[in-house]
Motif scaffolding. Structure first.
Motif, PDB file in Angstrom:
ATOM      1  N   UNK A  20      13.877   0.423   3.484  1.00  0.00           N
ATOM      2  CA  UNK A  20      13.213   1.699   3.764  1.00  0.00           C
ATOM      3  C   UNK A  20      13.094   2.523   2.492  1.00  0.00           C
ATOM      4  N   UNK A  21      11.973   3.228   2.382  1.00  0.00           N
ATOM      5  CA  UNK A  21      11.761   4.106   1.238  1.00  0.00           C
ATOM      6  C   UNK A  21      11.383   3.392  -0.039  1.00  0.00           C
ATOM      7  N   UNK A  22      10.982   2.117   0.072  1.00  0.00           N
ATOM      8  CA  UNK A  22      10.672   1.331  -1.127  1.00  0.00           C
ATOM      9  C   UNK A  22       9.228   0.841  -1.145  1.00  0.00           C
ATOM     10  N   UNK A  23       8.397   1.408  -0.269  1.00  0.00           N
ATOM     11  CA  UNK A  23       6.978   1.047  -0.277  1.00  0.00           C
ATOM     12  C   UNK A  23       6.585  -0.048   0.698  1.00  0.00           C
ATOM     13  N   UNK A  24       7.540  -0.636   1.397  1.00  0.00           N
ATOM     14  CA  UNK A  24       7.199  -1.699   2.335  1.00  0.00           C
ATOM     15  C   UNK A  24       6.370  -1.161   3.493  1.00  0.00           C
ATOM     16  N   UNK A  25       6.689   0.023   3.989  1.00  0.00           N
ATOM     17  CA  UNK A  25       5.904   0.621   5.075  1.00  0.00           C
ATOM     18  C   UNK A  25       4.450   0.779   4.693  1.00  0.00           C
ATOM     19  N   UNK A  26       4.216   1.223   3.472  1.00  0.00           N
ATOM     20  CA  UNK A  26       2.849   1.387   2.956  1.00  0.00           C
ATOM     21  C   UNK A  26       2.129   0.037   2.925  1.00  0.00           C
ATOM     22  N   UNK A  27       2.806  -0.989   2.450  1.00  0.00           N
ATOM     23  CA  UNK A  27       2.203  -2.329   2.395  1.00  0.00           C
ATOM     24  C   UNK A  27       1.905  -2.863   3.788  1.00  0.00           C
ATOM     25  N   UNK A  28       2.853  -2.692   4.716  1.00  0.00           N
ATOM     26  CA  UNK A  28       2.660  -3.192   6.073  1.00  0.00           C
ATOM     27  C   UNK A  28       1.523  -2.457   6.774  1.00  0.00           C
ATOM     28  N   UNK A  29       1.450  -1.148   6.590  1.00  0.00           N
ATOM     29  CA  UNK A  29       0.374  -0.391   7.221  1.00  0.00           C
ATOM     30  C   UNK A  29      -0.977  -0.781   6.630  1.00  0.00           C
TER      31      UNK A  29
END
Length: 162
Positions: free
Chosen positions: A90-99
């Motif tokens: 969390x907080x490392x850009x994975x959410x942005x990549x997944x979205x």
């Protein structure tokens, strides 16, 4: 990202359960079991409403769920999206990549509109979705109660395809 298999369900549930105590991502207040999520898992159709996982070094570290919105035929081109990430990612850009990757898939999934339901106090998730052009379409004030506190739910959405 790849389509999740039943073998991934233990990791999917583990990631989900890791968010419960934060009171940011889910209205569940106690951990769920793999068995209790099996039917939910099986409702995901890889061709239309996939459940996807992201791996790092052969370990599932995040997942994305597309679910039908409201379960009626007129809403077939609208999907709800949920993204969950393991604690250490969390907080490392994975959410942005997944979205970003998920939104690229919407055309082939015949999705025109994406909605998500986010606790209004979950500022990191709201910021993530807003950075992709999602807007608040509604707010349900104080609809959840956890640990004696009330929480509001924001409805976030975006038209992604015509």
């Amino acid at each position: 990202m790849r389509i999740a298999t039943e073998n991934d369900l233990k990791d999917i549930v583990s990631i989900y359960n890791s968010t419960i105590s934060t009171r940011l991502s889910t209205a569940d207040t106690t951990e769920v079991s793999v068995e209790s999520r099996l039917e939910w898992f099986r409702q995901h159709d890889p061709q239309n409403r996939p459940l996807l996982v992201h791996e790092d070094n052969d370990k599932v570290v995040g997942w994305v769920s597309f679910q039908s919105f409201y379960g009626r035929t007129a809403y077939n081109h609208t999907a709800e999206i949920s993204i969950y990430i393991s604690t250490e990612y969390r907080g490392k850009g994975l959410g942005r990549s997944l979205l970003a990757e998920s939104l690229r898939l919407t055309k082939q999934l015949r999705i025109k509109t994406v909605v998500c339901f986010i606790f209004s106090h979950n500022i990191p998730s709201i910021k993530l979705f807003r950075s992709f052009g999602f807007e608040e379409w509604g707010k349900l004030p104080n609809v959840a109660e956890m640990d004696g506190k009330e929480y509001s739910l924001s409805i976030i959405g975006k038209r992604v395809n015509e």
